[in-house]
Motif scaffolding. Structure first.
Motif, short mmCIF file in Angstrom:
data_model
loop_
_atom_site.label_atom_id
_atom_site.label_comp_id
_atom_site.label_asym_id
_atom_site.label_seq_id
_atom_site.Cartn_x
_atom_site.Cartn_y
_atom_site.Cartn_z
N UNK B 42 -35.40 26.11 -34.95
CA UNK B 42 -35.30 24.67 -35.39
C UNK B 42 -33.97 24.31 -35.77
N UNK B 43 -32.90 24.97 -35.83
CA UNK B 43 -31.68 24.81 -36.27
C UNK B 43 -30.76 23.87 -35.36
N UNK B 44 -31.25 23.98 -34.26
CA UNK B 44 -30.25 23.08 -33.50
C UNK B 44 -29.50 23.81 -32.28
N UNK B 45 -29.88 25.13 -31.96
CA UNK B 45 -29.32 25.64 -30.87
C UNK B 45 -29.48 25.30 -29.54
N UNK B 143 -30.51 21.13 -43.45
CA UNK B 143 -31.66 21.09 -44.35
C UNK B 143 -32.32 22.46 -44.47
N UNK B 144 -31.72 23.45 -44.26
CA UNK B 144 -32.06 24.76 -44.58
C UNK B 144 -31.54 25.27 -45.99
N UNK B 145 -30.70 24.32 -46.59
CA UNK B 145 -30.25 24.98 -47.82
C UNK B 145 -28.90 25.53 -47.54
N UNK B 164 -22.30 24.68 -38.81
CA UNK B 164 -23.11 24.10 -39.80
C UNK B 164 -23.52 22.76 -38.94
N UNK B 165 -24.90 22.61 -38.65
CA UNK B 165 -25.29 21.76 -37.63
C UNK B 165 -26.20 20.58 -38.66
N UNK B 173 -30.01 15.06 -47.78
CA UNK B 173 -30.43 16.29 -48.61
C UNK B 173 -29.35 16.87 -49.28
N UNK B 174 -29.89 17.61 -50.18
CA UNK B 174 -29.06 18.15 -51.31
C UNK B 174 -28.28 19.58 -50.66
N UNK B 175 -27.16 19.49 -49.71
CA UNK B 175 -26.53 20.60 -49.16
C UNK B 175 -25.11 20.40 -49.44
#
Lengths: 132, 231
Positions: B42-45, B143-145, B164-165, B173-175
Protein backbone atom coordinates in the motif's frame (compact mmCIF):
# COMPACT_ATOMS: atom_id res chain seq x y z
CA UNK A 1 8.90 -15.54 5.94
CA UNK A 2 11.31 -16.79 3.28
CA UNK A 3 13.23 -19.10 5.59
CA UNK A 4 11.33 -22.16 4.30
CA UNK A 5 12.52 -21.61 0.73
CA UNK A 6 16.08 -20.90 1.89
CA UNK A 7 16.22 -24.07 3.99
CA UNK A 8 14.71 -26.07 1.12
CA UNK A 9 17.48 -24.75 -1.12
CA UNK A 10 20.10 -25.49 1.56
CA UNK A 11 18.95 -29.10 1.91
CA UNK A 12 18.89 -29.61 -1.85
CA UNK A 13 22.52 -28.45 -2.02
CA UNK A 14 23.47 -30.76 0.84
CA UNK A 15 21.76 -33.71 -0.87
CA UNK A 16 23.71 -32.96 -4.04
CA UNK A 17 26.96 -32.95 -2.03
CA UNK A 18 26.01 -36.23 -0.37
CA UNK A 19 25.52 -37.87 -3.76
CA UNK A 20 28.59 -36.22 -5.30
CA UNK A 21 30.83 -37.44 -2.47
CA UNK A 22 29.33 -40.91 -2.20
CA UNK A 23 28.03 -40.59 1.33
CA UNK A 24 25.52 -42.74 3.18
CA UNK A 25 24.08 -40.02 5.39
CA UNK A 26 24.64 -36.48 6.63
CA UNK A 27 25.51 -36.01 10.29
CA UNK A 28 25.88 -32.22 10.47
CA UNK A 29 25.28 -29.11 8.39
CA UNK A 30 27.22 -25.99 9.44
CA UNK A 31 25.81 -22.61 8.42
CA UNK A 32 26.66 -19.01 9.19
CA UNK A 33 24.38 -16.00 9.60
CA UNK A 34 24.71 -12.42 10.73
CA UNK A 35 22.61 -9.35 11.49
CA UNK A 36 22.09 -8.48 7.81
CA UNK A 37 21.60 -12.01 6.51
CA UNK A 38 17.89 -11.36 6.28
CA UNK A 39 17.02 -14.55 8.14
CA UNK A 40 15.68 -15.26 11.58
CA UNK A 41 17.46 -17.98 13.56
CA UNK A 42 14.31 -19.37 15.17
CA UNK A 43 12.50 -19.54 11.82
CA UNK A 44 15.50 -21.22 10.19
CA UNK A 45 15.55 -23.86 12.95
CA UNK A 46 11.80 -24.39 12.64
CA UNK A 47 11.97 -24.72 8.85
CA UNK A 48 14.91 -27.13 9.15
CA UNK A 49 13.06 -29.31 11.66
CA UNK A 50 10.07 -29.58 9.33
CA UNK A 51 11.93 -30.08 6.06
CA UNK A 52 14.92 -32.24 6.99
CA UNK A 53 12.77 -35.33 7.63
CA UNK A 54 11.70 -35.32 3.99
CA UNK A 55 15.28 -35.57 2.69
CA UNK A 56 18.29 -37.92 2.58
CA UNK A 57 19.68 -35.79 5.42
CA UNK A 58 17.04 -36.81 7.97
CA UNK A 59 19.62 -37.51 10.71
CA UNK A 60 21.53 -34.28 10.22
CA UNK A 61 21.81 -31.65 12.90
CA UNK A 62 21.98 -28.00 11.99
CA UNK A 63 24.88 -26.06 13.54
CA UNK A 64 24.38 -22.30 13.31
CA UNK A 65 27.32 -19.94 13.73
CA UNK A 66 26.10 -16.40 14.42
CA UNK A 67 28.68 -13.82 13.40
CA UNK A 68 28.76 -10.03 13.85
CA UNK A 69 28.27 -7.54 11.06
CA UNK A 70 31.78 -6.62 9.94
CA UNK A 71 33.02 -3.93 7.62
CA UNK A 72 36.05 -2.20 6.16
CA UNK A 73 36.44 1.54 5.69
CA UNK A 74 37.15 2.36 2.05
CA UNK A 75 38.99 5.54 3.06
CA UNK A 76 41.32 4.44 5.90
CA UNK A 77 41.04 0.63 5.50
CA UNK A 78 40.13 0.13 9.19
CA UNK A 79 38.29 -3.13 9.79
CA UNK A 80 35.60 -3.10 12.45
CA UNK A 81 32.36 -4.68 13.68
CA UNK A 82 29.14 -2.68 13.54
CA UNK A 83 27.18 -2.76 16.78
CA UNK A 84 24.16 -1.16 15.10
CA UNK A 85 23.30 -0.34 11.52
CA UNK A 86 25.03 3.03 11.45
CA UNK A 87 27.59 2.61 8.71
CA UNK A 88 30.25 4.99 9.95
CA UNK A 89 33.97 4.24 10.37
CA UNK A 90 34.92 4.53 14.07
CA UNK A 91 38.42 5.65 13.07
CA UNK A 92 37.82 8.44 10.55
CA UNK A 93 34.01 8.94 10.52
CA UNK A 94 33.84 8.08 6.83
CA UNK A 95 30.55 6.66 5.56
CA UNK A 96 32.29 4.88 2.71
CA UNK A 97 32.05 1.53 4.40
CA UNK A 98 32.06 -1.90 2.74
CA UNK A 99 30.41 -4.86 4.45
CA UNK A 100 32.80 -7.80 4.78
CA UNK A 101 30.68 -10.28 6.75
CA UNK A 102 27.34 -10.91 8.39
CA UNK A 103 25.12 -10.10 5.40
CA UNK A 104 24.73 -13.59 3.95
CA UNK A 105 23.26 -16.95 4.93
CA UNK A 106 26.21 -19.20 4.16
CA UNK A 107 26.70 -22.93 3.97
CA UNK A 108 30.10 -23.51 5.61
CA UNK A 109 30.60 -27.25 5.66
CA UNK A 110 28.81 -30.58 5.64
CA UNK A 111 29.76 -33.68 7.61
CA UNK A 112 28.82 -36.87 5.80
CA UNK A 113 29.14 -40.52 6.76
CA UNK A 114 30.70 -42.80 4.19
CA UNK A 115 30.71 -46.61 4.21
CA UNK A 116 34.23 -47.95 4.73
CA UNK A 117 33.81 -50.58 2.02
CA UNK A 118 33.48 -47.91 -0.60
CA UNK A 119 36.24 -45.62 0.45
CA UNK A 120 38.78 -46.88 -2.05
CA UNK A 121 36.49 -46.46 -5.01
CA UNK A 122 34.50 -43.42 -3.93
CA UNK A 123 35.52 -41.28 -6.85
CA UNK A 124 34.21 -43.68 -9.44
CA UNK A 125 31.36 -45.41 -7.68
CA UNK A 126 29.49 -43.45 -5.02
CA UNK A 127 27.83 -45.53 -2.30
CA UNK A 128 24.51 -43.80 -2.78
CA UNK A 129 24.53 -44.07 -6.54
CA UNK A 130 21.41 -46.23 -6.36
CA UNK A 131 19.57 -43.48 -4.48
CA UNK A 132 20.54 -40.87 -6.99
CA UNK B 1 31.35 -45.67 8.77
CA UNK B 2 33.77 -42.81 8.34
CA UNK B 3 32.96 -39.14 8.82
CA UNK B 4 34.07 -36.88 6.03
CA UNK B 5 33.91 -33.07 6.20
CA UNK B 6 33.16 -31.22 2.98
CA UNK B 7 34.07 -27.55 3.00
CA UNK B 8 31.65 -25.42 1.00
CA UNK B 9 31.85 -21.76 2.17
CA UNK B 10 29.26 -20.20 -0.09
CA UNK B 11 26.07 -18.19 0.14
CA UNK B 12 23.04 -20.50 0.12
CA UNK B 13 21.63 -18.29 -2.67
CA UNK B 14 24.83 -18.44 -4.77
CA UNK B 15 23.16 -20.30 -7.66
CA UNK B 16 20.18 -17.92 -7.70
CA UNK B 17 22.57 -14.98 -7.67
CA UNK B 18 24.47 -16.46 -10.61
CA UNK B 19 21.21 -16.78 -12.56
CA UNK B 20 20.30 -13.20 -11.64
CA UNK B 21 23.68 -11.92 -12.81
CA UNK B 22 23.34 -13.78 -16.11
CA UNK B 23 19.89 -12.29 -16.73
CA UNK B 24 21.05 -8.80 -15.66
CA UNK B 25 23.85 -8.91 -18.19
CA UNK B 26 21.57 -10.23 -20.92
CA UNK B 27 18.95 -7.51 -20.39
CA UNK B 28 21.63 -4.85 -20.00
CA UNK B 29 23.21 -5.79 -23.32
CA UNK B 30 19.88 -5.28 -25.10
CA UNK B 31 19.51 -1.86 -23.45
CA UNK B 32 16.80 -2.76 -20.94
CA UNK B 33 17.25 -1.19 -17.50
CA UNK B 34 15.72 -3.43 -14.81
CA UNK B 35 14.26 -1.74 -11.74
CA UNK B 36 13.22 -3.76 -8.67
CA UNK B 37 10.53 -1.74 -6.87
CA UNK B 38 10.04 -2.57 -3.20
CA UNK B 39 7.93 -1.29 -0.33
CA UNK B 40 5.47 -2.30 2.33
CA UNK B 41 1.93 -3.08 1.06
CA UNK B 42 0.00 0.00 0.00
CA UNK B 43 2.93 2.42 -0.26
CA UNK B 44 1.98 3.28 -3.84
CA UNK B 45 4.14 1.09 -6.10
CA UNK B 46 1.43 0.49 -8.70
CA UNK B 47 0.31 4.14 -8.67
CA UNK B 48 3.92 5.22 -9.21
CA UNK B 49 4.32 2.87 -12.18
CA UNK B 50 1.02 4.08 -13.63
CA UNK B 51 2.16 7.71 -13.35
CA UNK B 52 5.53 6.75 -14.85
CA UNK B 53 3.89 5.11 -17.88
CA UNK B 54 1.71 8.18 -18.41
CA UNK B 55 4.73 10.49 -18.16
CA UNK B 56 6.74 8.47 -20.68
CA UNK B 57 3.87 7.72 -23.10
CA UNK B 58 5.21 7.85 -26.62
CA UNK B 59 8.80 8.57 -25.49
CA UNK B 60 10.09 5.50 -23.67
CA UNK B 61 8.93 1.91 -23.75
CA UNK B 62 8.37 0.29 -20.37
CA UNK B 63 6.99 -3.04 -19.19
CA UNK B 64 6.11 -4.39 -15.76
CA UNK B 65 6.34 -7.74 -14.03
CA UNK B 66 4.05 -7.38 -11.06
CA UNK B 67 4.26 -9.73 -8.07
CA UNK B 68 1.46 -10.45 -5.65
CA UNK B 69 0.42 -13.28 -3.37
CA UNK B 70 -2.96 -13.54 -5.07
CA UNK B 71 -5.11 -11.82 -7.76
CA UNK B 72 -4.12 -9.95 -10.91
CA UNK B 73 -5.58 -6.62 -9.78
CA UNK B 74 -2.33 -4.68 -10.17
CA UNK B 75 -1.78 -6.12 -13.64
CA UNK B 76 -5.29 -5.05 -14.62
CA UNK B 77 -4.57 -1.51 -13.39
CA UNK B 78 -1.36 -1.27 -15.42
CA UNK B 79 -2.50 -3.11 -18.56
CA UNK B 80 -4.04 -0.02 -20.26
CA UNK B 81 -0.69 1.78 -19.91
CA UNK B 82 2.05 -0.73 -20.78
CA UNK B 83 2.82 -4.42 -21.34
CA UNK B 84 2.42 -6.21 -18.01
CA UNK B 85 2.65 -9.77 -16.70
CA UNK B 86 1.31 -10.80 -13.31
CA UNK B 87 3.49 -13.04 -11.15
CA UNK B 88 1.39 -14.78 -8.51
CA UNK B 89 3.47 -16.28 -5.73
CA UNK B 90 0.64 -18.33 -4.24
CA UNK B 91 1.37 -17.15 -0.72
CA UNK B 92 5.13 -16.61 -0.82
CA UNK B 93 6.14 -13.24 0.61
CA UNK B 94 8.71 -12.29 -2.05
CA UNK B 95 9.75 -12.90 -5.65
CA UNK B 96 12.67 -15.10 -6.64
CA UNK B 97 14.57 -15.20 -9.91
CA UNK B 98 12.94 -18.42 -11.29
CA UNK B 99 9.50 -16.75 -11.14
CA UNK B 100 10.88 -13.64 -12.85
CA UNK B 101 12.31 -15.82 -15.64
CA UNK B 102 8.92 -17.52 -16.05
CA UNK B 103 7.27 -14.12 -16.37
CA UNK B 104 9.80 -13.03 -18.99
CA UNK B 105 8.88 -16.03 -21.14
CA UNK B 106 5.47 -14.39 -21.62
CA UNK B 107 6.60 -10.76 -21.73
CA UNK B 108 8.69 -9.67 -24.67
CA UNK B 109 11.44 -7.29 -23.57
CA UNK B 110 13.45 -7.05 -26.80
CA UNK B 111 12.44 -3.42 -27.46
CA UNK B 112 11.78 -2.40 -23.84
CA UNK B 113 13.84 0.47 -22.35
CA UNK B 114 12.69 0.05 -18.75
CA UNK B 115 11.54 -3.20 -17.14
CA UNK B 116 10.01 -2.72 -13.70
CA UNK B 117 9.63 -5.62 -11.30
CA UNK B 118 6.99 -4.64 -8.78
CA UNK B 119 7.82 -6.86 -5.84
CA UNK B 120 5.42 -8.26 -3.25
CA UNK B 121 4.63 -5.63 -0.60
CA UNK B 122 7.06 -6.47 2.20
CA UNK B 123 10.08 -4.61 3.63
CA UNK B 124 11.82 -7.74 4.92
CA UNK B 125 12.23 -10.83 2.72
CA UNK B 126 12.44 -9.21 -0.75
CA UNK B 127 15.59 -7.38 0.39
CA UNK B 128 17.49 -10.69 0.33
CA UNK B 129 16.64 -11.64 -3.25
CA UNK B 130 18.48 -10.44 -6.34
CA UNK B 131 15.99 -10.29 -9.25
CA UNK B 132 18.54 -9.26 -11.90
CA UNK B 133 17.87 -5.58 -11.28
CA UNK B 134 20.27 -2.81 -12.23
CA UNK B 135 18.56 -0.46 -9.79
CA UNK B 136 16.78 -1.26 -6.54
CA UNK B 137 14.25 1.30 -5.39
CA UNK B 138 12.46 1.35 -2.05
CA UNK B 139 9.27 3.36 -1.55
CA UNK B 140 8.37 4.79 1.83
CA UNK B 141 4.97 6.47 2.09
CA UNK B 142 4.59 9.34 4.53
CA UNK B 143 1.78 7.52 6.38
CA UNK B 144 4.22 4.77 7.42
CA UNK B 145 6.36 6.97 9.65
CA UNK B 146 9.81 8.52 9.25
CA UNK B 147 11.49 5.97 11.54
CA UNK B 148 11.23 3.03 9.14
CA UNK B 149 14.70 3.02 7.51
CA UNK B 150 16.45 2.10 10.78
CA UNK B 151 13.91 -0.65 11.42
CA UNK B 152 14.48 -2.31 8.05
CA UNK B 153 18.22 -1.81 7.51
CA UNK B 154 18.76 -4.49 4.88
CA UNK B 155 16.10 -3.04 2.59
CA UNK B 156 17.55 0.48 2.75
CA UNK B 157 21.20 -0.64 2.72
CA UNK B 158 20.74 -2.61 -0.50
CA UNK B 159 18.75 0.08 -2.38
CA UNK B 160 20.09 2.80 -4.66
CA UNK B 161 17.08 5.10 -4.43
CA UNK B 162 14.47 6.01 -1.83
CA UNK B 163 11.15 7.28 -3.13
CA UNK B 164 9.13 9.10 -0.48
CA UNK B 165 5.56 8.72 -1.69
CA UNK B 166 2.17 10.34 -0.95
CA UNK B 167 3.78 13.69 -0.18
CA UNK B 168 0.37 15.36 -0.63
CA UNK B 169 -0.51 13.92 2.79
CA UNK B 170 2.43 15.61 4.56
CA UNK B 171 0.29 18.40 6.07
CA UNK B 172 -1.89 15.75 7.74
CA UNK B 173 0.67 13.33 9.20
CA UNK B 174 3.56 13.69 11.65
CA UNK B 175 6.22 12.69 9.10
CA UNK B 176 9.51 14.56 8.84
CA UNK B 177 11.03 14.17 5.39
CA UNK B 178 14.39 15.37 6.76
CA UNK B 179 14.32 12.80 9.60
CA UNK B 180 13.49 9.98 7.19
CA UNK B 181 16.29 11.00 4.81
CA UNK B 182 18.77 11.36 7.67
CA UNK B 183 17.84 7.92 9.04
CA UNK B 184 18.13 6.33 5.58
CA UNK B 185 21.48 8.03 4.87
CA UNK B 186 22.92 6.65 8.12
CA UNK B 187 22.36 3.21 6.62
CA UNK B 188 23.12 3.99 2.97
CA UNK B 189 24.80 7.37 2.38
CA UNK B 190 24.63 6.96 -1.40
CA UNK B 191 20.82 6.70 -1.54
CA UNK B 192 19.21 9.07 -4.05
CA UNK B 193 16.06 10.51 -2.47
CA UNK B 194 13.03 11.31 -4.61
CA UNK B 195 9.86 12.71 -2.97
CA UNK B 196 6.78 12.11 -5.17
CA UNK B 197 3.03 12.25 -5.29
CA UNK B 198 1.61 9.97 -7.98
CA UNK B 199 -1.85 11.57 -7.87
CA UNK B 200 -0.74 15.18 -8.39
CA UNK B 201 2.33 14.07 -10.43
CA UNK B 202 4.64 16.14 -8.19
CA UNK B 203 8.16 14.70 -8.45
CA UNK B 204 7.29 12.25 -11.24
CA UNK B 205 9.40 14.14 -13.79
CA UNK B 206 12.43 14.01 -11.43
CA UNK B 207 11.85 10.28 -10.80
CA UNK B 208 11.74 9.63 -14.53
CA UNK B 209 14.87 11.72 -15.07
CA UNK B 210 16.66 9.66 -12.42
CA UNK B 211 15.77 6.44 -14.27
CA UNK B 212 16.72 7.91 -17.64
CA UNK B 213 20.11 8.80 -16.13
CA UNK B 214 20.51 5.27 -14.78
CA UNK B 215 19.75 3.84 -18.22
CA UNK B 216 22.17 6.24 -19.84
CA UNK B 217 24.89 4.99 -17.45
CA UNK B 218 23.93 1.38 -18.18
CA UNK B 219 24.27 1.93 -21.91
CA UNK B 220 27.65 3.63 -21.40
CA UNK B 221 28.85 0.75 -19.18
CA UNK B 222 27.61 -1.82 -21.67
CA UNK B 223 29.48 -0.13 -24.49
CA UNK B 224 32.77 -0.15 -22.61
CA UNK B 225 32.12 -3.66 -21.31
CA UNK B 226 32.27 -3.00 -17.59
CA UNK B 227 30.49 -5.18 -15.05
CA UNK B 228 26.94 -4.16 -14.20
CA UNK B 229 26.72 -5.84 -10.83
CA UNK B 230 24.67 -4.12 -8.13
CA UNK B 231 25.12 -5.19 -4.54
Amino acid sequence: MHEMSLVRSLLRQVEDLLIEHGGESVSAIHVEMGPLSGVDRVLIELAFEQLVVTTFCADARLVIDEIPLSARCRDCQTEFNLEDFRFVCPQCDSQQVQITGGDEFRLLEVEIETADRCRASQEEKPCCEARA
Amino acid sequence: MTTKTITVQRDVKAELRRQAEELRQHLGRQGTLVINVLSSPGAGKTSLLQATAEHWAGRHRMAVLVGDLETDRDAQRLAPHCPVEQLTTGGACHLEIPLVKQGLEKLSTADIDFLFIENVGNLVCPASHDLAEHVRVVLLSVTEGDDKPGKYPKMFRTSQALVISKTDLLPHVPFSVDAAIDDAHQIQPDLTVLPICSLSKDGIAQWCQFLEGQRHELLARTVIGESMVTT
